[in-house]
Design a protein around this motif. Structure first.
Motif, PDB file in Angstrom:
ATOM      1  N   SER A 198       0.818  -1.217   0.000  1.00  0.00           N
ATOM      2  CA  SER A 198       0.000   0.000   0.000  1.00  0.00           C
ATOM      3  C   SER A 198       0.851   1.265   0.000  1.00  0.00           C
ATOM      4  CB  SER A 198      -0.930  -0.011   1.216  1.00  0.00           C
ATOM      5  OG  SER A 198      -0.176   0.209   2.397  1.00  0.00           O
ATOM      6  N   GLY A 199       2.127   1.104  -0.373  1.00  0.00           N
ATOM      7  CA  GLY A 199       3.021   2.261  -0.402  1.00  0.00           C
ATOM      8  C   GLY A 199       4.256   2.046   0.448  1.00  0.00           C
ATOM      9  N   ALA A 200       4.630   0.768   0.626  1.00  0.00           N
ATOM     10  CA  ALA A 200       5.775   0.430   1.484  1.00  0.00           C
ATOM     11  C   ALA A 200       7.098   0.781   0.810  1.00  0.00           C
ATOM     12  CB  ALA A 200       5.747  -1.066   1.802  1.00  0.00           C
ATOM     13  N   ALA A 226      -1.535  -6.400   9.368  1.00  0.00           N
ATOM     14  CA  ALA A 226      -0.877  -5.128   9.072  1.00  0.00           C
ATOM     15  C   ALA A 226       0.603  -5.266   9.410  1.00  0.00           C
ATOM     16  CB  ALA A 226      -1.513  -3.998   9.876  1.00  0.00           C
ATOM     17  N   MET A 227       1.442  -5.031   8.418  1.00  0.00           N
ATOM     18  CA  MET A 227       2.889  -5.253   8.598  1.00  0.00           C
ATOM     19  C   MET A 227       3.593  -4.003   9.106  1.00  0.00           C
ATOM     20  SD  MET A 227       4.685  -8.062   7.645  1.00  0.00           S
ATOM     21  CE  MET A 227       6.101  -7.636   6.676  1.00  0.00           C
ATOM     22  N   GLY A 228       4.371  -4.174  10.153  1.00  0.00           N
ATOM     23  CA  GLY A 228       5.327  -3.169  10.587  1.00  0.00           C
ATOM     24  C   GLY A 228       4.744  -1.872  11.123  1.00  0.00           C
ATOM     25  N   ALA A 229       5.663  -0.953  11.389  1.00  0.00           N
ATOM     26  CA  ALA A 229       5.279   0.357  11.931  1.00  0.00           C
ATOM     27  C   ALA A 229       4.383   1.100  10.955  1.00  0.00           C
ATOM     28  CB  ALA A 229       6.536   1.174  12.230  1.00  0.00           C
ATOM     29  N   CYS A 230       4.652   0.959   9.659  1.00  0.00           N
ATOM     30  CA  CYS A 230       3.829   1.647   8.651  1.00  0.00           C
ATOM     31  C   CYS A 230       2.400   1.129   8.681  1.00  0.00           C
ATOM     32  CB  CYS A 230       4.414   1.437   7.258  1.00  0.00           C
ATOM     33  SG  CYS A 230       5.863   2.433   6.950  1.00  0.00           S
ATOM     34  N   GLY A 231       2.256  -0.191   8.741  1.00  0.00           N
ATOM     35  CA  GLY A 231       0.919  -0.778   8.747  1.00  0.00           C
ATOM     36  C   GLY A 231       0.126  -0.380   9.978  1.00  0.00           C
ATOM     37  N   ALA A 232       0.820  -0.152  11.099  1.00  0.00           N
ATOM     38  CA  ALA A 232       0.142   0.200  12.342  1.00  0.00           C
ATOM     39  C   ALA A 232      -0.272   1.672  12.383  1.00  0.00           C
ATOM     40  CB  ALA A 232       1.044  -0.118  13.528  1.00  0.00           C
ATOM     41  N   SER A 233       0.633   2.563  11.936  1.00  0.00           N
ATOM     42  CA  SER A 233       0.360   3.993  12.143  1.00  0.00           C
ATOM     43  C   SER A 233       0.854   4.900  11.019  1.00  0.00           C
ATOM     44  CB  SER A 233       1.059   4.433  13.434  1.00  0.00           C
ATOM     45  OG  SER A 233       2.470   4.340  13.255  1.00  0.00           O
ATOM     46  N   GLY A 234       1.457   4.313  10.006  1.00  0.00           N
ATOM     47  CA  GLY A 234       2.091   5.136   8.976  1.00  0.00           C
ATOM     48  C   GLY A 234       3.599   5.172   9.143  1.00  0.00           C
ATOM     49  N   GLY A 235       4.062   4.790  10.352  1.00  0.00           N
ATOM     50  CA  GLY A 235       5.509   4.698  10.615  1.00  0.00           C
ATOM     51  C   GLY A 235       6.252   5.978  10.267  1.00  0.00           C
ATOM     52  N   VAL A 236       7.316   5.832   9.518  1.00  0.00           N
ATOM     53  CA  VAL A 236       8.135   7.004   9.175  1.00  0.00           C
ATOM     54  C   VAL A 236       7.413   7.948   8.220  1.00  0.00           C
ATOM     55  CG1 VAL A 236      10.367   5.885   9.542  1.00  0.00           C
ATOM     56  CG2 VAL A 236       9.250   5.676   7.321  1.00  0.00           C
ATOM     57  N   PHE A 237       6.301   7.467   7.649  1.00  0.00           N
ATOM     58  CA  PHE A 237       5.529   8.314   6.730  1.00  0.00           C
ATOM     59  C   PHE A 237       4.334   8.978   7.422  1.00  0.00           C
ATOM     60  CE2 PHE A 237       7.197   4.609   4.339  1.00  0.00           C
ATOM     61  CZ  PHE A 237       8.118   5.279   3.543  1.00  0.00           C
ATOM     62  N   HIS A 238       4.254   8.799   8.744  1.00  0.00           N
ATOM     63  CA  HIS A 238       3.092   9.277   9.504  1.00  0.00           C
ATOM     64  C   HIS A 238       2.822  10.761   9.236  1.00  0.00           C
ATOM     65  CE1 HIS A 238       0.184   9.230  12.789  1.00  0.00           C
ATOM     66  NE2 HIS A 238       0.684  10.392  13.146  1.00  0.00           N
ATOM     67  N   ASP A 239       1.558  11.061   8.955  1.00  0.00           N
ATOM     68  CA  ASP A 239       1.063  12.432   8.771  1.00  0.00           C
ATOM     69  C   ASP A 239       1.609  13.147   7.538  1.00  0.00           C
ATOM     70  OD1 ASP A 239      -0.908  12.686  10.594  1.00  0.00           O
ATOM     71  OD2 ASP A 239       0.252  13.825  12.064  1.00  0.00           O
ATOM     72  N   LEU A 240       2.195  12.394   6.598  1.00  0.00           N
ATOM     73  CA  LEU A 240       2.538  13.048   5.333  1.00  0.00           C
ATOM     74  C   LEU A 240       1.241  13.367   4.581  1.00  0.00           C
ATOM     75  CD1 LEU A 240       5.666  11.116   3.995  1.00  0.00           C
ATOM     76  CD2 LEU A 240       5.559  13.313   5.161  1.00  0.00           C
ATOM     77  N   TYR A 241       1.310  14.306   3.696  1.00  0.00           N
ATOM     78  CA  TYR A 241       0.083  14.808   3.041  1.00  0.00           C
ATOM     79  C   TYR A 241      -0.653  13.743   2.237  1.00  0.00           C
ATOM     80  CZ  TYR A 241       2.843  14.738  -1.232  1.00  0.00           C
ATOM     81  OH  TYR A 241       3.602  14.320  -2.282  1.00  0.00           O
ATOM     82  N   HIS A 242       0.032  12.682   1.829  1.00  0.00           N
ATOM     83  CA  HIS A 242      -0.586  11.684   0.956  1.00  0.00           C
ATOM     84  C   HIS A 242      -0.759  10.334   1.653  1.00  0.00           C
ATOM     85  CE1 HIS A 242       3.621  10.776   0.970  1.00  0.00           C
ATOM     86  NE2 HIS A 242       3.455   9.695   0.256  1.00  0.00           N
ATOM     87  N   VAL A 243      -0.684  10.305   2.985  1.00  0.00           N
ATOM     88  CA  VAL A 243      -0.675   9.041   3.727  1.00  0.00           C
ATOM     89  C   VAL A 243      -1.885   8.946   4.650  1.00  0.00           C
ATOM     90  CG1 VAL A 243       0.559   7.861   5.594  1.00  0.00           C
ATOM     91  CG2 VAL A 243       1.795   8.583   3.561  1.00  0.00           C
ATOM     92  N   MET A 244      -2.476   7.736   4.695  1.00  0.00           N
ATOM     93  CA  MET A 244      -3.684   7.511   5.515  1.00  0.00           C
ATOM     94  C   MET A 244      -3.347   7.072   6.946  1.00  0.00           C
ATOM     95  SD  MET A 244      -6.305   7.937   3.415  1.00  0.00           S
ATOM     96  CE  MET A 244      -7.669   7.016   4.090  1.00  0.00           C
ATOM     97  N   ASN A 245      -2.069   6.864   7.245  1.00  0.00           N
ATOM     98  CA  ASN A 245      -1.613   6.515   8.602  1.00  0.00           C
ATOM     99  C   ASN A 245      -2.056   5.137   9.084  1.00  0.00           C
ATOM    100  OD1 ASN A 245      -0.295   8.956   8.785  1.00  0.00           O
ATOM    101  ND2 ASN A 245      -2.016   9.972   9.778  1.00  0.00           N
TER     102      ASN A 245
END
Ligand code: SF4
Length: 177
Positions: free
Chosen positions: A28-30, A94-113
């Protein structure tokens, strides 16, 4: 529905599902590191096929969906469509930090978190990326949930637990509260 009230064919299908789950993966954008760890599960060192876990290309044939990445806006509708194509009973990891909360991409303009922004999640796997043995453990956790859901006639019993502390372990896949 109790286990005793199921027909022979339903019991056979449930038994096969528990013994040999079919798994499909959606990026989903990993950053692709999570996907490489999933691929490692299929390689000779971990070789999940020896446990009956089969990788499938089509969500229409899959019991378990592994989602990698933080879910970008673009992938969100596709993820939802893929999840809708899966037959019941279906499970989501849901895999990894990204799958849980967006991880390092958290709160970017194009990310659902995280995956739960778009579809219901059954099991989370901690890590960035999680190790192959943790992914296998998440599939086993899914199978345990599936077994419990089949015995209790659905997933509703888990929703009643909302508000309680998570039953998950400190460093691996767990059952949502
Ligand atoms: S959790 Fe880490 S390894 Fe996995 S997609 Fe996100 S940044 Fe990459």
């Amino acid at each position: 529905m109790t286990a005793d009230s199921r027909t022979m064919s339903t019991r056979l299908a449930d038994w096969a599902r528990l013994k040999s789950p079919w798994v499909t993966v959606f990026n989903s954008g990993a950053c692709n590191a999570c996907d490489i760890e999933v691929i490692a599960c299929l390689m000779p060192i971990f070789d999940v096929e020896r446990f009956g876990i089969l990788a499938k290309g089509s969500p229409r044939h899959a019991d378990i969906l592994i989602v990698t990445g933080p879910v970008t806006l673009k992938q969100s509708t596709r993820l939802r469509r893929i999840w809708e194509q899966m037959p019941e009973p279906k499970y989501v990891i849901a895999m990894g930090a990204c799958g849980a909360s967006g991880g390092v991409f958290h709160d970017l303009y194009h990310v659902m978190n995280g995956v739960e922004s778009t579809i219901p999640v059954d099991v989370w796997v901690a890590g960035c990326p999680p190790r192959p043995d943790e992914i296998i453990n998440a599939v086993v956790t899914c199978l345990n949930l599936m077994k419990e859901d089949l015995a209790r006639g659905g997933k509703e019993w888990r929703q009643k637990k909302t508000g309680e502390a998570p039953a998950s372990g400190p460093d691996s896949a767990g059952v949502p509260a």
